[in-house]
Write a protein that holds these residues in place. Sequence first.
Motif, short mmCIF file in Angstrom:
data_model
loop_
_atom_site.label_atom_id
_atom_site.label_comp_id
_atom_site.label_asym_id
_atom_site.label_seq_id
_atom_site.Cartn_x
_atom_site.Cartn_y
_atom_site.Cartn_z
N HIS A 94 -9.57 1.23 -1.29
CA HIS A 94 -10.75 0.81 -2.09
C HIS A 94 -11.92 0.13 -1.21
O HIS A 94 -11.22 -0.30 0.04
CB HIS A 94 -10.19 0.04 -3.44
CG HIS A 94 -9.86 -1.29 -2.98
ND1 HIS A 94 -8.46 -1.48 -2.74
CD2 HIS A 94 -10.23 -2.35 -3.05
CE1 HIS A 94 -8.28 -2.63 -2.39
NE2 HIS A 94 -9.33 -3.35 -2.62
N THR A 95 -12.87 0.10 -1.56
CA THR A 95 -14.06 -0.66 -0.84
C THR A 95 -14.39 -1.60 -1.67
O THR A 95 -14.60 -1.78 -2.87
CB THR A 95 -15.22 0.28 -0.69
OG1 THR A 95 -14.62 1.43 0.02
CG2 THR A 95 -16.21 -0.45 0.25
N GLN A 120 -13.47 -1.40 3.78
CA GLN A 120 -12.23 -0.67 3.21
C GLN A 120 -11.19 -1.65 3.18
O GLN A 120 -10.82 -2.54 4.35
CB GLN A 120 -12.12 0.39 4.46
CG GLN A 120 -12.80 1.45 4.13
CD GLN A 120 -12.81 2.39 2.81
OE1 GLN A 120 -13.59 2.35 2.17
NE2 GLN A 120 -11.73 2.76 2.61
N GLY A 177 -5.23 -1.80 -8.80
CA GLY A 177 -5.92 -1.17 -7.88
C GLY A 177 -6.22 -1.69 -6.55
O GLY A 177 -6.66 -0.94 -5.50
N THR A 178 -5.96 -2.90 -6.24
CA THR A 178 -5.98 -3.57 -5.12
C THR A 178 -5.11 -3.21 -3.96
O THR A 178 -5.03 -3.31 -2.73
CB THR A 178 -6.22 -5.04 -5.03
OG1 THR A 178 -5.01 -5.56 -5.53
CG2 THR A 178 -7.33 -5.45 -5.78
N THR A 226 -7.10 -2.06 1.41
CA THR A 226 -5.82 -1.27 0.90
C THR A 226 -4.85 -2.56 0.54
O THR A 226 -5.41 -3.58 0.43
CB THR A 226 -5.28 -0.25 1.89
OG1 THR A 226 -4.46 0.49 0.83
CG2 THR A 226 -4.48 -0.88 2.96
N GLN A 261 0.89 -1.25 -0.01
CA GLN A 261 0.05 0.05 0.04
C GLN A 261 0.90 1.35 0.04
O GLN A 261 2.15 1.11 0.42
CB GLN A 261 -0.99 0.02 1.26
CG GLN A 261 -0.15 -0.13 2.64
CD GLN A 261 -1.12 -0.19 3.84
OE1 GLN A 261 -1.78 1.02 4.13
NE2 GLN A 261 -1.03 -1.10 4.46
N ASP A 308 -10.00 -10.59 -3.98
CA ASP A 308 -9.78 -9.02 -4.47
C ASP A 308 -8.13 -8.92 -4.42
O ASP A 308 -7.25 -8.69 -3.75
CB ASP A 308 -9.86 -8.35 -3.17
CG ASP A 308 -9.84 -6.85 -3.25
OD1 ASP A 308 -10.13 -6.20 -4.41
OD2 ASP A 308 -9.28 -6.03 -2.43
#
Length: 180
Positions: free
Chosen positions: A142-143, A148, A137-138, A150, A73, A133
């Motif tokens: 993000h949700t 929530q 973008g992961t 990250t 992250q 997930d």
Amino acid sequence: MSNGPLWYRVSDQTSTPQYIYSELVSTTKPVPVVTTGPTTTPGKVIKVNLTAQNISAYENGTLVHQNLITSGQPGLLTPTGTFQIISKLHPATFYSPWPKGSPYYYDPLHINYALGFQGTLLFLHDATWRGSDFGPGTNVPHTVNGTQMTGSHGCVEMSVDNALWFYNWAPIGTPLVISY
């Protein structure tokens, strides 16, 4: 002051002790490695593409496996460079190196399959809490279904099935190239 080599324990206090030699641990970031096209390196090589959020396994220059991942992250990015697989853990419990109250703290995590890479205390490992997930973008906030999420704390996370595949396929010493 120590009279001998320093070893860091990487297993929890209730399991069989597992240690890593302190000389294999580094706090300096490696120089980024830029790779393009298929590998021509003989033998087995693992490549992580942080832009595409995927991991690829090559054997004698031929792609043999590929899957999506989640990397570090913002603030805890996965390092780039060339590493080696130096440990294989099955199962393992990861404990947060950050104290409670830190934004990076996490409760103890059960990991099924983990491959440690040289010069760090980072791993390629499964992440059951992510469900499916993984991918682009992961690694940023993000949700997912109202939760929530990250990226990782610097590790390379994947599904249990894919972590098992890499655990079985990659011996200690397998080169690992992480790049954008």
